[in-house]
Design a protein around this motif. Structure first.
Motif, PDB file in Angstrom:
ATOM      1  N   GLY A 148      26.426  18.061  -2.598  1.00 24.12           N
ATOM      2  CA  GLY A 148      27.062  18.375  -1.326  1.00 24.12           C
ATOM      3  C   GLY A 148      28.027  19.539  -1.463  1.00 24.12           C
ATOM      4  O   GLY A 148      28.808  19.601  -2.419  1.00 24.12           O
ATOM      5  N   VAL A 149      27.962  20.472  -0.508  1.00 22.70           N
ATOM      6  CA  VAL A 149      28.867  21.628  -0.488  1.00 22.70           C
ATOM      7  C   VAL A 149      29.408  21.793   0.931  1.00 22.70           C
ATOM      8  O   VAL A 149      29.070  21.026   1.836  1.00 22.70           O
ATOM      9  CB  VAL A 149      28.162  22.919  -0.961  1.00 22.70           C
ATOM     10  N   ALA A 150      30.233  22.808   1.129  1.00 22.25           N
ATOM     11  CA  ALA A 150      30.951  22.934   2.396  1.00 22.25           C
ATOM     12  C   ALA A 150      30.075  23.379   3.558  1.00 22.25           C
ATOM     13  O   ALA A 150      30.348  23.036   4.710  1.00 22.25           O
ATOM     14  CB  ALA A 150      32.130  23.903   2.228  1.00 22.25           C
ATOM     15  N   ASN A 151      29.026  24.154   3.287  1.00 24.62           N
ATOM     16  CA  ASN A 151      28.194  24.687   4.367  1.00 24.62           C
ATOM     17  C   ASN A 151      26.909  25.267   3.785  1.00 24.62           C
ATOM     18  O   ASN A 151      26.752  25.348   2.559  1.00 24.62           O
ATOM     19  CB  ASN A 151      28.959  25.757   5.165  1.00 24.62           C
ATOM     20  N   GLY A 152      26.015  25.694   4.649  1.00 28.91           N
ATOM     21  CA  GLY A 152      24.732  26.207   4.208  1.00 28.91           C
ATOM     22  C   GLY A 152      24.817  27.528   3.465  1.00 28.91           C
ATOM     23  O   GLY A 152      24.056  27.762   2.518  1.00 28.91           O
ATOM     24  N   LEU A 153      25.724  28.408   3.886  1.00 28.31           N
ATOM     25  CA  LEU A 153      25.893  29.678   3.179  1.00 28.31           C
ATOM     26  C   LEU A 153      26.352  29.436   1.753  1.00 28.31           C
ATOM     27  O   LEU A 153      25.849  30.055   0.807  1.00 28.31           O
ATOM     28  CB  LEU A 153      26.895  30.571   3.921  1.00 28.31           C
ATOM     29  N   ASP A 154      27.293  28.527   1.568  1.00 31.74           N
ATOM     30  CA  ASP A 154      27.744  28.208   0.214  1.00 31.74           C
ATOM     31  C   ASP A 154      26.612  27.625  -0.624  1.00 31.74           C
ATOM     32  O   ASP A 154      26.541  27.856  -1.839  1.00 31.74           O
ATOM     33  CB  ASP A 154      28.902  27.214   0.256  1.00 31.74           C
ATOM     34  N   ALA A 155      25.724  26.854   0.010  1.00 28.34           N
ATOM     35  CA  ALA A 155      24.589  26.289  -0.729  1.00 28.34           C
ATOM     36  C   ALA A 155      23.741  27.402  -1.340  1.00 28.34           C
ATOM     37  O   ALA A 155      23.322  27.317  -2.505  1.00 28.34           O
ATOM     38  CB  ALA A 155      23.745  25.414   0.193  1.00 28.34           C
ATOM     39  N   LEU A 156      23.492  28.449  -0.584  1.00 33.22           N
ATOM     40  CA  LEU A 156      22.741  29.592  -1.090  1.00 33.22           C
ATOM     41  C   LEU A 156      23.543  30.358  -2.145  1.00 33.22           C
ATOM     42  O   LEU A 156      23.052  30.651  -3.240  1.00 33.22           O
ATOM     43  CB  LEU A 156      22.397  30.541   0.059  1.00 33.22           C
ATOM     44  N   PHE A 200      24.024  21.696   7.351  1.00 33.95           N
ATOM     45  CA  PHE A 200      24.151  20.584   8.290  1.00 33.95           C
ATOM     46  C   PHE A 200      25.102  20.953   9.423  1.00 33.95           C
ATOM     47  O   PHE A 200      25.822  20.105   9.953  1.00 33.95           O
ATOM     48  CB  PHE A 200      24.642  19.327   7.561  1.00 33.95           C
ATOM     49  N   TYR A 201      25.088  22.242   9.767  1.00 35.91           N
ATOM     50  CA  TYR A 201      25.822  22.705  10.948  1.00 35.91           C
ATOM     51  C   TYR A 201      25.455  21.794  12.125  1.00 35.91           C
ATOM     52  O   TYR A 201      24.313  21.311  12.204  1.00 35.91           O
ATOM     53  CB  TYR A 201      25.427  24.157  11.218  1.00 35.91           C
ATOM     54  N   ALA A 203      17.784  25.768   5.819  1.00 35.68           N
ATOM     55  CA  ALA A 203      18.828  25.525   6.814  1.00 35.68           C
ATOM     56  C   ALA A 203      18.282  25.025   8.143  1.00 35.68           C
ATOM     57  O   ALA A 203      18.979  24.315   8.878  1.00 35.68           O
ATOM     58  CB  ALA A 203      19.650  26.797   7.032  1.00 35.68           C
ATOM     59  N   GLN A 204      17.021  25.394   8.461  1.00 32.78           N
ATOM     60  CA  GLN A 204      16.451  25.032   9.757  1.00 32.78           C
ATOM     61  C   GLN A 204      15.268  24.063   9.638  1.00 32.78           C
ATOM     62  O   GLN A 204      14.630  23.768  10.652  1.00 32.78           O
ATOM     63  CB  GLN A 204      15.996  26.298  10.481  1.00 32.78           C
ATOM     64  N   SER A 205      14.986  23.559   8.453  1.00 33.14           N
ATOM     65  CA  SER A 205      13.675  22.927   8.243  1.00 33.14           C
ATOM     66  C   SER A 205      13.730  21.530   7.638  1.00 33.14           C
ATOM     67  O   SER A 205      12.739  21.063   7.073  1.00 33.14           O
ATOM     68  CB  SER A 205      12.825  23.820   7.341  1.00 33.14           C
ATOM     69  N   HIS A 206      14.835  20.820   7.755  1.00 33.62           N
ATOM     70  CA  HIS A 206      14.971  19.483   7.184  1.00 33.62           C
ATOM     71  C   HIS A 206      13.750  18.626   7.544  1.00 33.62           C
ATOM     72  O   HIS A 206      13.482  18.378   8.719  1.00 33.62           O
ATOM     73  CB  HIS A 206      16.212  18.780   7.723  1.00 33.62           C
ATOM     74  N   GLY A 207      13.021  18.171   6.538  1.00 35.86           N
ATOM     75  CA  GLY A 207      11.897  17.274   6.773  1.00 35.86           C
ATOM     76  C   GLY A 207      10.537  17.923   6.870  1.00 35.86           C
ATOM     77  O   GLY A 207       9.514  17.226   6.851  1.00 35.86           O
ATOM     78  N   ALA A 208      10.471  19.246   6.989  1.00 37.73           N
ATOM     79  CA  ALA A 208       9.174  19.928   7.040  1.00 37.73           C
ATOM     80  C   ALA A 208       8.481  19.792   5.686  1.00 37.73           C
ATOM     81  O   ALA A 208       9.133  19.829   4.634  1.00 37.73           O
ATOM     82  CB  ALA A 208       9.350  21.396   7.396  1.00 37.73           C
ATOM     83  N   ALA A 242      28.909  21.532   6.996  1.00 42.82           N
ATOM     84  CA  ALA A 242      28.485  20.795   5.806  1.00 42.82           C
ATOM     85  C   ALA A 242      27.204  21.430   5.277  1.00 42.82           C
ATOM     86  O   ALA A 242      26.459  22.057   6.024  1.00 42.82           O
ATOM     87  CB  ALA A 242      28.251  19.313   6.116  1.00 42.82           C
ATOM     88  N   GLY A 243      26.946  21.239   3.990  1.00 41.38           N
ATOM     89  CA  GLY A 243      25.733  21.784   3.385  1.00 41.38           C
ATOM     90  C   GLY A 243      25.403  21.038   2.108  1.00 41.38           C
ATOM     91  O   GLY A 243      26.159  20.166   1.656  1.00 41.38           O
TER      92      GLY A 243
END
Length: 375
Positions: free
Chosen positions: A55-63, A185-186, A162-167, A197-198
């Motif tokens: 777990g990280v703070a956001n999606g940008l940080d994940a990248l 997880f915006y 970021a846009q594809s959870h579950g695909a 969240a990310g």
């Protein structure tokens, strides 16, 4: 007014559970790196089919942290090249340049808007080290072909999920194809927190350890700092919210697919290009989770005006490609006609798991009746 996305209504479905989960965190007295984060990391790793989730703070940080971790591990160095589609959201590129790596922007597949294996092959140079496929709008990239290219050229693969959870492809979910997957997880995402969240998913335990340390000031042990890290941690309350909402993700994806199926079946205006062929069984197509339903038209402004007059809210994802942004004025004047055409013509229609069938019908009828928007 048919809202583009009604977050209040989406979260109202789980209001009591969300309040209870938040109350439990408040009453626990533990707000950072606690049991809710550990629980969500385990739950989301299991959902994606990976051994690790950080777990990280956001999606940008994940990248950003994944690329940074690979640098710390000696797998990347400044000046290495990362291949990504030119029509992505700017965050994908920001993560590359933040690590002093070089984004190599390539034209996407004209039908899916995702990375094209052929264009990846053409862009590979001796300095190429990473392929960064962005699963745009909720549709997974051609990961079988991309992983074959990566294996052939000994390249790392970082999925932007970021846009594809579950695909998924053949039951294998995004975030479990590449060397790592970065999730946002915006609140507006298919799996959205109630704040930023990310997370990163991977099957590489060493990578997971380095990312976790980098996001905790560079520390694996309290007050002992191995890296020059940052503060990027998923907090307990957002993890608790995500633990509630993850249980309903597949149900919400099914609801989105039902809306998308109705759009594709019902929209008959030949001046509008749909995201999938009418021959596709949309409700059973596992490769798309419909974070966005994006159409194309030549006269976007007129289409949006007519839909607004009919009480239908639309958005544009995205009006300006990254290489045309002032932030990247140093990027050479690239000739990207397909990317520019996409950014000039796309319109996102309302789609959500709480969208009513009569609202979907109203959107379909409005699109079939609009004039002066031909391709």
């Amino acid at each position: 007014m048919i809202k583009f996305l009604d977050l209040k209504a989406i979260n109202a479905q789980y209001r009591e559970e969300l309040i209870q989960a938040c109350t439990e965190v408040i009453d626990s007295g533990w707000y950072i790196r606690g049991s809710q984060v550990s629980k969500f990391e385990a739950n989301f790793a299991a959902y994606c089919g990976t051994t690790e989730c950080i777990g990280v703070a956001n999606g940008l940080d994940a990248l950003t942290l994944t690329l940074r971790a690979w640098k710390e591990m000696g797998k990347l160095q400044e000046g290495d090249e990362v291949i990504v589609q030119a029509n992505t959201y700017i965050a994908s590129v920001l993560a590359i340049t933040e690590n002093r790596l070089v984004p190599v922007l390539v034209e996407p597949d004209p039908d899916t808007f995702n990375l094209s294996p052929e264009n990846i092959e053409r862009a590979i140079t001796p300095k190429t080290k990473v392929i960064l496929p962005v699963h745009l709008y909720g549709q997974i990239s051609p990961m079988v072909e991309i992983m074959a290219i990566a294996k052939q050229h000994n390249l790392l693969v970082l999925e932007d999920c970021a846009q594809s959870h579950g695909a998924s492809i053949n039951g294998k979910k995004c975030g479990n194809w590449g060397d790592a997957g970065a999730f946002s997880f915006y609140p507006g995402k298919n799996l959205g927190a109630l704040g930023d969240a990310g997370a990163v998913t991977t099957n590489d335990s060493e990578l997971a350890d380095v990312i976790r340390a980098l996001g905790n000031y560079g520390s694996k042990e309290k007050y002992v700092n191995e890296y020059q890290g940052v503060n990027s941690r998923l907090d307990e309350i957002q993890a608790a919210m995500l633990n509630v909402k993850l249980k309903y993700l597949d149900h919400e994806i099914a609801a989105r697919r039902a809306v998308a199926a109705a759009y594709i079946k019902g929209i008959s205006n030949e001046r509008i290009k749909l995201p999938l062929s009418k021959d596709v069984d949309v409700q059973n197509y596992e490769g798309h989770v419909w974070h966005l339903f994006v159409i194309q038209t030549d006269n976007r402004d007129e289409l949006q005006r007519q839909l607004k007059d009919k009480g239908i809210e639309t958005l544009i994802h995205y009006p300006i490609p990254p290489h045309k942004q002032q932030a990247y004025s140093e990027i050479p004047n690239l000739d990207m006609p397909l990317t520019q055409a996409i950014h000039d013509s796309v319109v996102s229609l309302p789609i959500s798991p709480v969208q009513l069938s009569n609202e979907t019908t109203e959107v379909v009828d409005a699109l079939n009746s609009v004039a002066g928007v031909g391709l």
